[in-house]
Design a protein around this motif. Structure first.
Motif, PDB file in Angstrom:
ATOM      1  N   ILE A  81      32.562  65.273   4.019  1.00  0.00           N
ATOM      2  CA  ILE A  81      32.700  65.213   2.563  1.00  0.00           C
ATOM      3  C   ILE A  81      33.674  64.115   2.175  1.00  0.00           C
ATOM      4  O   ILE A  81      34.480  63.655   2.995  1.00  0.00           O
ATOM      5  CB  ILE A  81      33.167  66.571   1.992  1.00  0.00           C
ATOM      6  N   LYS A  82      33.610  63.691   0.950  1.00  0.00           N
ATOM      7  CA  LYS A  82      34.469  62.627   0.452  1.00  0.00           C
ATOM      8  C   LYS A  82      35.937  62.947   0.729  1.00  0.00           C
ATOM      9  O   LYS A  82      36.382  64.079   0.556  1.00  0.00           O
ATOM     10  CB  LYS A  82      34.238  62.453  -1.051  1.00  0.00           C
ATOM     11  N   ASN A  83      36.674  61.939   1.200  1.00  0.00           N
ATOM     12  CA  ASN A  83      38.114  61.999   1.524  1.00  0.00           C
ATOM     13  C   ASN A  83      38.424  62.735   2.835  1.00  0.00           C
ATOM     14  O   ASN A  83      39.598  62.884   3.191  1.00  0.00           O
ATOM     15  CB  ASN A  83      38.926  62.627   0.382  1.00  0.00           C
ATOM     16  N   GLU A  84      37.402  63.164   3.552  1.00  0.00           N
ATOM     17  CA  GLU A  84      37.649  63.812   4.844  1.00  0.00           C
ATOM     18  C   GLU A  84      38.042  62.770   5.891  1.00  0.00           C
ATOM     19  O   GLU A  84      37.411  61.727   6.008  1.00  0.00           O
ATOM     20  CB  GLU A  84      36.400  64.565   5.307  1.00  0.00           C
ATOM     21  N   LYS A  85      39.102  63.077   6.645  1.00  0.00           N
ATOM     22  CA  LYS A  85      39.552  62.154   7.697  1.00  0.00           C
ATOM     23  C   LYS A  85      38.779  62.457   8.976  1.00  0.00           C
ATOM     24  O   LYS A  85      38.908  63.524   9.560  1.00  0.00           O
ATOM     25  CB  LYS A  85      41.050  62.289   7.924  1.00  0.00           C
ATOM     26  N   VAL A  86      37.995  61.471   9.424  1.00  0.00           N
ATOM     27  CA  VAL A  86      37.174  61.642  10.620  1.00  0.00           C
ATOM     28  C   VAL A  86      37.968  61.278  11.869  1.00  0.00           C
ATOM     29  O   VAL A  86      37.905  61.955  12.893  1.00  0.00           O
ATOM     30  CB  VAL A  86      35.905  60.775  10.539  1.00  0.00           C
ATOM     31  N   VAL A  87      38.732  60.189  11.783  1.00  0.00           N
ATOM     32  CA  VAL A  87      39.549  59.707  12.901  1.00  0.00           C
ATOM     33  C   VAL A  87      40.968  59.521  12.391  1.00  0.00           C
ATOM     34  O   VAL A  87      41.171  58.968  11.306  1.00  0.00           O
ATOM     35  CB  VAL A  87      38.997  58.373  13.452  1.00  0.00           C
ATOM     36  N   ASN A  88      41.945  59.975  13.173  1.00  0.00           N
ATOM     37  CA  ASN A  88      43.334  59.872  12.781  1.00  0.00           C
ATOM     38  C   ASN A  88      44.073  58.903  13.702  1.00  0.00           C
ATOM     39  O   ASN A  88      44.046  59.048  14.926  1.00  0.00           O
ATOM     40  CB  ASN A  88      44.011  61.246  12.839  1.00  0.00           C
ATOM     41  N   GLN A  89      44.719  57.902  13.125  1.00  0.00           N
ATOM     42  CA  GLN A  89      45.467  56.923  13.905  1.00  0.00           C
ATOM     43  C   GLN A  89      46.490  57.614  14.802  1.00  0.00           C
ATOM     44  O   GLN A  89      47.242  58.480  14.364  1.00  0.00           O
ATOM     45  CB  GLN A  89      46.176  55.945  12.969  1.00  0.00           C
ATOM     46  N   GLY A  90      46.510  57.231  16.077  1.00  0.00           N
ATOM     47  CA  GLY A  90      47.451  57.811  17.025  1.00  0.00           C
ATOM     48  C   GLY A  90      46.869  58.920  17.882  1.00  0.00           C
ATOM     49  O   GLY A  90      47.433  59.248  18.934  1.00  0.00           O
ATOM     50  N   ASP A  91      45.755  59.504  17.445  1.00  0.00           N
ATOM     51  CA  ASP A  91      45.123  60.570  18.236  1.00  0.00           C
ATOM     52  C   ASP A  91      44.390  59.971  19.443  1.00  0.00           C
ATOM     53  O   ASP A  91      44.031  58.796  19.455  1.00  0.00           O
ATOM     54  CB  ASP A  91      44.118  61.364  17.382  1.00  0.00           C
ATOM     55  N   ALA A  94      43.530  53.085  14.367  1.00  0.00           N
ATOM     56  CA  ALA A  94      43.292  53.118  12.923  1.00  0.00           C
ATOM     57  C   ALA A  94      42.725  54.482  12.544  1.00  0.00           C
ATOM     58  O   ALA A  94      42.301  55.248  13.411  1.00  0.00           O
ATOM     59  CB  ALA A  94      42.335  52.006  12.502  1.00  0.00           C
ATOM     60  N   SER A  95      42.759  54.765  11.252  1.00  0.00           N
ATOM     61  CA  SER A  95      42.154  55.993  10.738  1.00  0.00           C
ATOM     62  C   SER A  95      40.851  55.656  10.035  1.00  0.00           C
ATOM     63  O   SER A  95      40.685  54.552   9.502  1.00  0.00           O
ATOM     64  CB  SER A  95      43.097  56.685   9.752  1.00  0.00           C
ATOM     65  N   VAL A  96      39.917  56.594  10.048  1.00  0.00           N
ATOM     66  CA  VAL A  96      38.638  56.426   9.346  1.00  0.00           C
ATOM     67  C   VAL A  96      38.467  57.612   8.410  1.00  0.00           C
ATOM     68  O   VAL A  96      38.501  58.765   8.846  1.00  0.00           O
ATOM     69  CB  VAL A  96      37.453  56.345  10.329  1.00  0.00           C
ATOM     70  N   ILE A  97      38.300  57.313   7.113  1.00  0.00           N
ATOM     71  CA  ILE A  97      38.237  58.350   6.071  1.00  0.00           C
ATOM     72  C   ILE A  97      36.954  58.178   5.268  1.00  0.00           C
ATOM     73  O   ILE A  97      36.571  57.055   4.911  1.00  0.00           O
ATOM     74  CB  ILE A  97      39.463  58.246   5.138  1.00  0.00           C
ATOM     75  N   ALA A  98      36.288  59.283   4.991  1.00  0.00           N
ATOM     76  CA  ALA A  98      35.038  59.230   4.228  1.00  0.00           C
ATOM     77  C   ALA A  98      35.322  58.780   2.792  1.00  0.00           C
ATOM     78  O   ALA A  98      36.094  59.413   2.073  1.00  0.00           O
ATOM     79  CB  ALA A  98      34.366  60.593   4.239  1.00  0.00           C
ATOM     80  N   LYS A  99      34.694  57.692   2.396  1.00  0.00           N
ATOM     81  CA  LYS A  99      34.828  57.194   1.018  1.00  0.00           C
ATOM     82  C   LYS A  99      33.852  57.926   0.109  1.00  0.00           C
ATOM     83  O   LYS A  99      34.081  58.034  -1.101  1.00  0.00           O
ATOM     84  CB  LYS A  99      34.556  55.685   1.014  1.00  0.00           C
ATOM     85  N   THR A 100      32.752  58.421   0.695  1.00  0.00           N
ATOM     86  CA  THR A 100      31.752  59.219  -0.010  1.00  0.00           C
ATOM     87  C   THR A 100      31.344  60.370   0.908  1.00  0.00           C
ATOM     88  O   THR A 100      31.733  60.401   2.079  1.00  0.00           O
ATOM     89  CB  THR A 100      30.494  58.381  -0.324  1.00  0.00           C
TER      90      THR A 100
END
Length: 420
Positions: free
Chosen positions: A166-176, A226-232
């Motif tokens: 869903i929108k704004n969900e963080k899929v990948v978190n920097q450092g993990d 890097a982090s990857v966050i759902a824009k949509t």
């Protein structure tokens, strides 16, 4: 040729990526296709062939066979029938007809021209039925997949897992730690990097349908950078780290040890050091070029696609990422397994093993002694060739010989006298 309306509709709405073309391009394509019937036990093409044809399966069943005795079947009832048959050139496997089969054939030159010139083609909506297969098309069109055996491709698609975000969900978190490789089925995603010292977050990219992420952490065995966050809202396909490494990385990137690398260098390959400039200045290999990994994407067009590069770093992490990137862009690449540090230590041990008894030996054609073991002189000479290259590198980066350079050079002179 005149194509029946029902078949025409099937070709222009179901076959991928033909269904992306404009109506004008569809007309030109339909005017130039050839529909052929093939008898049982004939071949559409043979492994290793190079030709100017694109084939689609319309009826029947084909067995795809590779020389390693792996095989799989394609028939009109499976999703793969929507894609060109064995499109990689030279052909990666033979297409054996196992039931009476009908195919569509078109010139690959015309096929490519239609997609190149058709700039007006509108994007397919994300919720289109055909988008179910588009992510597969993007992967199959990647140059990485040209080096992957057909049986691996079957396994890869079977192992991908679909997840909704869903929108704004963080899929990948920097450092993990890295756990999955992702390809975007639909939706848009922000790639951001947090800089602790500046206490700021920067957007690096916006990714969309067909693009991938997550591979660098898996290739380099390092935390996410890097982090990857759902824009949509969107949908992702993902595959585990273990499956990515064994089914995609390992067959796509040729790994070599130092001795194999030296043979390639002797035959015209070039060292490519992807460490920082200071690291390269300290102990980069003679005759090599330096393109740091963090600038490789910018400088990549300065490299020559006619040359094979032996990519290395200190421990193999950065060079694994660089090799994957270069292969995906069509460059000829081998990856130095384990990094240069591993082989510098190995060659130092080889040098010590030869040098210790040097003062005790007369000129001889017999194998040299190293402790209690008999040692093959040819084996040591190969190792010493590598050491000599490193010595020359040290000397090339220093205007005056330092003590280490003098010591190694002296030992090499002594050892070569013993080998003569």
């Amino acid at each position: 040729m005149e194509v029946p309306q029902g078949l025409s509709d099937y070709i222009t709405t179901k076959l991928i990526p033909i269904n992306r073309l404009s109506k004008e391009s569809h007309k030109l394509l339909l005017d130039n296709i050839i529909i052929e019937t093939h008898p049982v036990d004939s071949y559409l093409f043979q492994q290793g062939d190079k030709d100017d044809n694109v084939y689609y399966l319309l009826e029947g069943k084909i067995n795809m066979m590779a020389t390693d005795e792996s095989s799989f079947s394609i028939d009109v009832n499976v999703e793969q029938a929507f894609y060109p048959i064995g499109q990689m050139q030279p052909r990666q496997y033979s297409a054996h007809i196992i039931s009476e089969t009908k195919t569509l054939r078109i010139s690959k030159s015309l096929f490519d021209t239609l997609f190149e010139s058709d700039k007006s083609t509108p994007p397919i909506p994300a919720d289109s039925e055909d988008s179910e297969c588009d992510w597969m098309t993007h992967l199959l069109e990647s140059r990485i997949f040209a080096n992957i055996p057909p049986q691996n491709i079957q396994k890869i698609f079977a192992l991908f897992e679909e997840i909704s975000v869903i929108k704004n969900e963080k899929v990948v978190n920097q450092g993990d730690d890295g756990d999955y490789f992702y390809i975007i089925k639909n939706g848009k995603f922000d790639v951001t990097r947090r800089l602790e010292k500046q206490k700021k977050v920067f957007r690096l990219a916006i990714l969309q349908e067909g693009e991938t992420f997550g591979e660098e952490s898996l290739l380099g065995n390092m935390p996410r950078n890097a982090s990857v966050i759902a824009k949509t809202d969107g949908t992702l396909m993902r595959i585990t780290k273990e499956s990515f490494l064994s089914l995609i990385r390992d067959p796509a990137i040729k790994c070599v040890d130092y001795e194999e690398a030296i043979q390639l260098i002797d035959n015209g390959s070039v060292w490519l050091d992807v460490r920082g400039q200071n690291e390269f200045a300290k102990n980069g290999l003679a005759g090599g070029v330096n393109v740091p990994l963090n600038t490789l994407r910018i400088q990549i067009n300065n490299l020559d696609k006619e040359i094979r590069y032996i990519v290395y770093c200190d421990n193999g992490s950065r060079s694994a990422i660089a090799a994957y990137l270069l292969v995906s862009k069509g460059y000829l690449v081998s990856h130095l397994k384990g990094g240069i540090s591993r082989y510098q230590q190995q060659l130092r041990r080889e040098l010590i093993g030869v040098a210790e008894p040097a003062n005790q030996l007369e000129y001889s054609t017999q194998p040299m002694l190293s402790g209690a073991n008999l040692v093959d002189p040819a084996r040591h000479k190969k190792a010493l060739n590598g050491v000599e290259a490193m010595v020359q590198t040290i000397l090339s980066h220093h205007s005056e010989k330092n003590e280490l350079s003098i010591a190694i050079s002296t030992v090499l002179s002594s050892v070569y006298r013993q080998l003569e």
